[in-house]
Design a protein around this motif. Sequence first.
Motif, PDB file in Angstrom:
ATOM      1  N   TYR A 159       0.830  -1.190   0.000  1.00  0.00           N
ATOM      2  CA  TYR A 159       0.000   0.000   0.000  1.00  0.00           C
ATOM      3  C   TYR A 159       0.877   1.256   0.000  1.00  0.00           C
ATOM      4  N   SER A 160       1.928   1.284   0.806  1.00  0.00           N
ATOM      5  CA  SER A 160       2.792   2.472   0.872  1.00  0.00           C
ATOM      6  C   SER A 160       3.537   2.685  -0.448  1.00  0.00           C
ATOM      7  N   GLU A 161       3.943   1.618  -1.135  1.00  0.00           N
ATOM      8  CA  GLU A 161       4.604   1.758  -2.437  1.00  0.00           C
ATOM      9  C   GLU A 161       3.635   2.329  -3.472  1.00  0.00           C
ATOM     10  N   LEU A 162       2.397   1.894  -3.407  1.00  0.00           N
ATOM     11  CA  LEU A 162       1.388   2.393  -4.328  1.00  0.00           C
ATOM     12  C   LEU A 162       1.100   3.873  -4.077  1.00  0.00           C
ATOM     13  N   VAL A 163       1.032   4.269  -2.828  1.00  0.00           N
ATOM     14  CA  VAL A 163       0.803   5.672  -2.482  1.00  0.00           C
ATOM     15  C   VAL A 163       1.993   6.513  -2.939  1.00  0.00           C
ATOM     16  N   ARG A 164       3.202   6.029  -2.715  1.00  0.00           N
ATOM     17  CA  ARG A 164       4.400   6.745  -3.143  1.00  0.00           C
ATOM     18  C   ARG A 164       4.422   6.906  -4.673  1.00  0.00           C
ATOM     19  N   ALA A 165       4.067   5.862  -5.397  1.00  0.00           N
ATOM     20  CA  ALA A 165       4.029   5.915  -6.857  1.00  0.00           C
ATOM     21  C   ALA A 165       2.963   6.896  -7.321  1.00  0.00           C
ATOM     22  N   PHE A 166       1.823   6.899  -6.627  1.00  0.00           N
ATOM     23  CA  PHE A 166       0.744   7.823  -6.986  1.00  0.00           C
ATOM     24  C   PHE A 166       1.149   9.278  -6.730  1.00  0.00           C
ATOM     25  N   VAL A 167       1.833   9.525  -5.647  1.00  0.00           N
ATOM     26  CA  VAL A 167       2.285  10.875  -5.313  1.00  0.00           C
ATOM     27  C   VAL A 167       3.320  11.369  -6.331  1.00  0.00           C
ATOM     28  N   ASN A 168       4.136  10.465  -6.821  1.00  0.00           N
ATOM     29  CA  ASN A 168       5.183  10.844  -7.768  1.00  0.00           C
ATOM     30  C   ASN A 168       4.690  10.949  -9.218  1.00  0.00           C
TER      31      ASN A 168
END
Length: 125
Positions: A1-10
């Motif tokens: 979930y945190s990797e997906l959020v980081r990818a979405f933010v970037n």
Amino acid sequence: YSELVRAFVNLRLKPNKDLLQDLINKANGLSRANYTSESLKAVDAEVAKANAVLNNSEATKEEVEAAVSELTKALAGLEAKPVETVKPGDTTVSVKTGDDNVIGATVALMTLSLAGYYISKKRKS
């Protein structure tokens, strides 16, 4: 979930570079003999900067817009080379342009028309 959020933010939208590409093509397609070297140097400098932005996959929308703006200004600032005019006292012979042919054809047509008119009047009499 945190990797997906980081990818979405970037995530970010890539700016459209079509107008920039068109301007670069226009600048590269100029007939360089028609413009002063000083104004062409300014265009060449802006084309180099625009190419750097165009080839930069990380370029922002603002960078693309700035490159488009600067290249547009450089293209608008192009100065045409002055047209050479004939100076008083110049003894250079003029180049024949063939205009005599048009005058000769016109005179011949007028003569034939007058002859035809004269003949038709004579037949009626």
